[in-house]
Scaffold this motif. Structure first.
Motif: not given
Length: 77
Positions: A28, A25-26
């Protein structure tokens, strides 16, 4: 949260570390590695203070291809 497993240290055998993931999602990056020894932590904290909720980790050079793949996945999505 969905993590994409990128890979682990090719020399770790059946042990789990070090390893790398990308948060889908991010985007990261997440790393599992060896907690740095006190000498390394002291040296790195001269440049940037290390808060109690953070740690310096050491990832071996042989994981560079895995880290590059994780960076590409995060960048390209």
């Amino acid at each position: 949260m969905e993590l994409r497993f990128i890979g682990k240290d090719p020399e770790s055998g059946n042990h789990g570390s070090p390893a790398a993931w990308v948060d889908e999602e991010t985007k990261d990056l997440l790393f599992q590695g060896w907690r740095a020894d006190e000498l390394t932590t002291d040296a790195s904290s001269r440049d940037v203070p290390i808060p109690d909720h953070e740690a310096v980790i050491r990832v071996p050079k042989r994981m560079i291809p895995t880290l590059r793949e994780a960076l590409d996945v995060a960048e390209l999505g």
